[in-house]
Design a protein around this motif. Structure first.
Motif, PDB file in Angstrom:
ATOM      1  N   PRO A 134      53.374  20.490  59.063  1.00 32.94           N
ATOM      2  CA  PRO A 134      53.685  21.894  58.786  1.00 32.94           C
ATOM      3  C   PRO A 134      53.192  22.808  59.911  1.00 32.94           C
ATOM      4  CG  PRO A 134      51.758  21.233  57.524  1.00 32.94           C
ATOM      5  CD  PRO A 134      52.243  20.006  58.256  1.00 32.94           C
ATOM      6  N   LEU A 135      53.876  23.934  60.024  1.00 28.73           N
ATOM      7  CA  LEU A 135      53.468  24.940  61.003  1.00 28.73           C
ATOM      8  C   LEU A 135      52.281  25.728  60.473  1.00 28.73           C
ATOM      9  CD1 LEU A 135      56.804  26.578  62.250  1.00 28.73           C
ATOM     10  CD2 LEU A 135      55.330  25.013  63.496  1.00 28.73           C
ATOM     11  N   GLU A 136      51.537  26.304  61.409  1.00 29.31           N
ATOM     12  CA  GLU A 136      50.508  27.267  61.049  1.00 29.31           C
ATOM     13  C   GLU A 136      51.216  28.502  60.465  1.00 29.31           C
ATOM     14  OE1 GLU A 136      51.681  27.285  65.298  1.00 29.31           O
ATOM     15  OE2 GLU A 136      50.549  25.812  64.213  1.00 29.31           O
ATOM     16  N   PRO A 137      50.464  29.547  60.073  1.00 30.49           N
ATOM     17  CA  PRO A 137      51.122  30.745  59.549  1.00 30.49           C
ATOM     18  C   PRO A 137      52.230  31.244  60.492  1.00 30.49           C
ATOM     19  CG  PRO A 137      48.768  30.925  59.264  1.00 30.49           C
ATOM     20  CD  PRO A 137      49.018  29.674  60.080  1.00 30.49           C
ATOM     21  N   VAL A 138      53.251  31.818  59.890  1.00 30.80           N
ATOM     22  CA  VAL A 138      54.467  32.194  60.621  1.00 30.80           C
ATOM     23  C   VAL A 138      54.708  33.695  60.546  1.00 30.80           C
ATOM     24  CG1 VAL A 138      57.003  32.026  60.494  1.00 30.80           C
ATOM     25  CG2 VAL A 138      55.610  29.957  60.311  1.00 30.80           C
ATOM     26  N   ILE A 139      55.141  34.246  61.677  1.00 30.32           N
ATOM     27  CA  ILE A 139      55.721  35.583  61.711  1.00 30.32           C
ATOM     28  C   ILE A 139      57.221  35.376  61.890  1.00 30.32           C
ATOM     29  CG2 ILE A 139      55.864  37.791  62.935  1.00 30.32           C
ATOM     30  CD1 ILE A 139      52.939  37.397  63.743  1.00 30.32           C
ATOM     31  N   LEU A 140      57.991  35.936  60.982  1.00 28.07           N
ATOM     32  CA  LEU A 140      59.443  35.769  60.955  1.00 28.07           C
ATOM     33  C   LEU A 140      60.099  37.033  61.502  1.00 28.07           C
ATOM     34  CD1 LEU A 140      61.417  33.605  59.759  1.00 28.07           C
ATOM     35  CD2 LEU A 140      61.457  34.971  57.681  1.00 28.07           C
ATOM     36  N   TYR A 141      61.120  36.867  62.345  1.00 28.37           N
ATOM     37  CA  TYR A 141      61.842  37.989  62.950  1.00 28.37           C
ATOM     38  C   TYR A 141      63.297  37.942  62.490  1.00 28.37           C
ATOM     39  CZ  TYR A 141      57.858  38.156  66.123  1.00 28.37           C
ATOM     40  OH  TYR A 141      56.583  38.230  66.648  1.00 28.37           O
ATOM     41  N   CYS A 142      63.812  39.078  61.991  1.00 24.46           N
ATOM     42  CA  CYS A 142      65.206  39.114  61.542  1.00 24.46           C
ATOM     43  C   CYS A 142      65.712  40.551  61.479  1.00 24.46           C
ATOM     44  CB  CYS A 142      65.363  38.433  60.183  1.00 24.46           C
ATOM     45  SG  CYS A 142      64.458  39.235  58.858  1.00 24.46           S
ATOM     46  N   ASN A 143      67.010  40.679  61.251  1.00 27.00           N
ATOM     47  CA  ASN A 143      67.659  41.971  61.046  1.00 27.00           C
ATOM     48  C   ASN A 143      67.157  42.557  59.722  1.00 27.00           C
ATOM     49  OD1 ASN A 143      69.612  44.040  61.519  1.00 27.00           O
ATOM     50  ND2 ASN A 143      71.049  42.965  60.177  1.00 27.00           N
ATOM     51  N   GLN A 144      66.929  43.857  59.665  1.00 27.76           N
ATOM     52  CA  GLN A 144      66.306  44.499  58.503  1.00 27.76           C
ATOM     53  C   GLN A 144      67.005  44.177  57.171  1.00 27.76           C
ATOM     54  OE1 GLN A 144      67.211  47.421  56.474  1.00 27.76           O
ATOM     55  NE2 GLN A 144      65.327  47.005  55.364  1.00 27.76           N
ATOM     56  N   PRO A 145      68.324  44.307  57.027  1.00 30.74           N
ATOM     57  CA  PRO A 145      68.926  43.981  55.733  1.00 30.74           C
ATOM     58  C   PRO A 145      68.804  42.497  55.355  1.00 30.74           C
ATOM     59  CG  PRO A 145      70.418  45.323  57.037  1.00 30.74           C
ATOM     60  CD  PRO A 145      69.298  44.901  57.938  1.00 30.74           C
ATOM     61  N   HIS A 146      68.512  41.661  56.309  1.00 33.77           N
ATOM     62  CA  HIS A 146      68.421  40.211  56.123  1.00 33.77           C
ATOM     63  C   HIS A 146      67.000  39.771  55.746  1.00 33.77           C
ATOM     64  CE1 HIS A 146      69.929  36.198  58.161  1.00 33.77           C
ATOM     65  NE2 HIS A 146      69.777  36.071  56.866  1.00 33.77           N
ATOM     66  N   ALA A 147      66.068  40.714  55.661  1.00 33.71           N
ATOM     67  CA  ALA A 147      64.650  40.388  55.530  1.00 33.71           C
ATOM     68  C   ALA A 147      64.301  39.670  54.224  1.00 33.71           C
ATOM     69  CB  ALA A 147      63.803  41.651  55.667  1.00 33.71           C
ATOM     70  N   LEU A 148      64.746  40.182  53.107  1.00 28.93           N
ATOM     71  CA  LEU A 148      64.380  39.579  51.822  1.00 28.93           C
ATOM     72  C   LEU A 148      64.871  38.138  51.732  1.00 28.93           C
ATOM     73  CD1 LEU A 148      63.234  39.663  48.943  1.00 28.93           C
ATOM     74  CD2 LEU A 148      65.460  40.560  48.209  1.00 28.93           C
ATOM     75  N   ARG A 149      66.131  37.917  52.043  1.00 25.93           N
ATOM     76  CA  ARG A 149      66.689  36.568  51.956  1.00 25.93           C
ATOM     77  C   ARG A 149      66.023  35.636  52.966  1.00 25.93           C
ATOM     78  NH1 ARG A 149      72.288  34.187  53.473  1.00 25.93           N
ATOM     79  NH2 ARG A 149      72.562  36.167  54.549  1.00 25.93           N
ATOM     80  N   SER A 150      65.811  36.119  54.183  1.00 24.46           N
ATOM     81  CA  SER A 150      65.155  35.285  55.200  1.00 24.46           C
ATOM     82  C   SER A 150      63.766  34.880  54.745  1.00 24.46           C
ATOM     83  CB  SER A 150      65.069  36.037  56.532  1.00 24.46           C
ATOM     84  OG  SER A 150      66.349  36.278  57.047  1.00 24.46           O
ATOM     85  N   GLN A 151      62.972  35.842  54.318  1.00 24.89           N
ATOM     86  CA  GLN A 151      61.609  35.543  53.885  1.00 24.89           C
ATOM     87  C   GLN A 151      61.614  34.564  52.720  1.00 24.89           C
ATOM     88  OE1 GLN A 151      59.267  38.967  52.773  1.00 24.89           O
ATOM     89  NE2 GLN A 151      57.412  37.783  52.602  1.00 24.89           N
ATOM     90  N   LEU A 152      62.459  34.781  51.743  1.00 31.94           N
ATOM     91  CA  LEU A 152      62.492  33.914  50.572  1.00 31.94           C
ATOM     92  C   LEU A 152      62.952  32.499  50.917  1.00 31.94           C
ATOM     93  CD1 LEU A 152      61.905  33.796  47.599  1.00 31.94           C
ATOM     94  CD2 LEU A 152      64.218  34.626  47.159  1.00 31.94           C
ATOM     95  N   MET A 153      63.992  32.373  51.743  1.00 33.11           N
ATOM     96  CA  MET A 153      64.491  31.040  52.092  1.00 33.11           C
ATOM     97  C   MET A 153      63.444  30.252  52.886  1.00 33.11           C
ATOM     98  SD  MET A 153      67.359  30.584  50.658  1.00 33.11           S
ATOM     99  CE  MET A 153      66.816  31.631  49.331  1.00 33.11           C
ATOM    100  N   PHE A 154      62.788  30.911  53.817  1.00 33.45           N
ATOM    101  CA  PHE A 154      61.771  30.208  54.600  1.00 33.45           C
ATOM    102  C   PHE A 154      60.561  29.846  53.729  1.00 33.45           C
ATOM    103  CE2 PHE A 154      64.432  31.333  58.103  1.00 33.45           C
ATOM    104  CZ  PHE A 154      64.146  30.401  59.093  1.00 33.45           C
ATOM    105  N   LYS A 155      60.168  30.734  52.820  1.00 32.52           N
ATOM    106  CA  LYS A 155      59.058  30.403  51.911  1.00 32.52           C
ATOM    107  C   LYS A 155      59.425  29.227  51.021  1.00 32.52           C
ATOM    108  CE  LYS A 155      56.218  34.467  51.405  1.00 32.52           C
ATOM    109  NZ  LYS A 155      55.619  35.441  50.510  1.00 32.52           N
ATOM    110  N   LEU A 156      60.639  29.241  50.463  1.00 32.89           N
ATOM    111  CA  LEU A 156      61.060  28.160  49.570  1.00 32.89           C
ATOM    112  C   LEU A 156      61.205  26.828  50.311  1.00 32.89           C
ATOM    113  CD1 LEU A 156      63.592  30.071  47.298  1.00 32.89           C
ATOM    114  CD2 LEU A 156      61.328  29.184  46.659  1.00 32.89           C
ATOM    115  N   CYS A 157      61.365  26.886  51.622  1.00 35.09           N
ATOM    116  CA  CYS A 157      61.432  25.659  52.423  1.00 35.09           C
ATOM    117  C   CYS A 157      60.049  25.237  52.923  1.00 35.09           C
ATOM    118  CB  CYS A 157      62.407  25.832  53.593  1.00 35.09           C
ATOM    119  SG  CYS A 157      64.136  25.794  53.071  1.00 35.09           S
TER     120      CYS A 157
END
Length: 188
Positions: free
Chosen positions: A107-130
């Motif tokens: 596993p990776l160490e803690p992550v900072i995720l970068y994305c387009n603003q409207p895409h933030a909720l889905r991006s954060q949730l998908m990466f957390k669930l993975c």
């Protein structure tokens, strides 16, 4: 130490402009945040993306862009992991994880995720669930969005439509995550 993950945000192909292709305004705004934020000693992983009729996929274009402006960055892109014709946000997270596991970096160490603003909720949730340990999400939105998006991503130019798409896509991706977790339990 922190890892930085970039969620891909589209390419633009222009037949009328010497058959050139470019990052979408949205993707370029995301990458500009990476250029500003990432310290030289931390790693940047670009999630696997799509080609949108361009000769190279999103992740390769993004890596070139980042290294053009900051050649000292440690940029990693997954190779040979695409298993569907079109990759969505769940696939970005799932396939990056698959590649990281193959490389012995999971596993990776803690992550900072970068994305387009409207895409933030889905991006954060998908990466957390993975299984990613998301410490922070850094979003961006371009001041000017003058590059014509591929038809598949045209909703990016219409904020209310973009939010509606994100809601529907979130439901779709949640179903896919559930099936993936069930399949993983029975196959492993």
């Amino acid at each position: 130490m922190v890892s930085h993950i970039v969620v891909t945000e589209g390419l633009v192909f222009r037949k009328d402009y010497a058959n050139s292709y470019f990052l979408s305004n949205y993707f370029e705004a995301v990458l500009q945040q990476v250029l500003k934020q990432v310290p030289v000693d931390e790693k940047v992983y670009i999630s696997p993306g799509n080609c949108f009729d361009c000769p190279e996929p999103e992740e390769q274009c993004a890596a070139k862009y980042l290294l053009h402006y900051r050649p000292e960055l440690q940029v990693f892109i997954p190779e040979n992991v695409k298993d569907r014709p079109y990759l969505d946000t769940f696939d970005n997270a799932r396939l990056l994880r698959k590649w990281l596991e193959q490389q012995g970096k999971w596993p990776l160490e803690p992550v900072i995720l970068y994305c387009n603003q409207p895409h933030a909720l889905r991006s954060q949730l998908m990466f957390k669930l993975c299984g990613y340990n998301i410490q922070q999400v850094i979003t961006s939105y371009p001041e000017l969005a003058n590059r014509t998006m591929p038809l598949r991503l045209i909703y990016y130019h219409y904020f209310p439509a973009n939010l509606l798409y994100e809601y529907i896509a979130l439901l779709y991706d949640l179903i896919r995550v559930y099936r993936w977790k069930i399949d993983s339990k029975f196959s492993g």
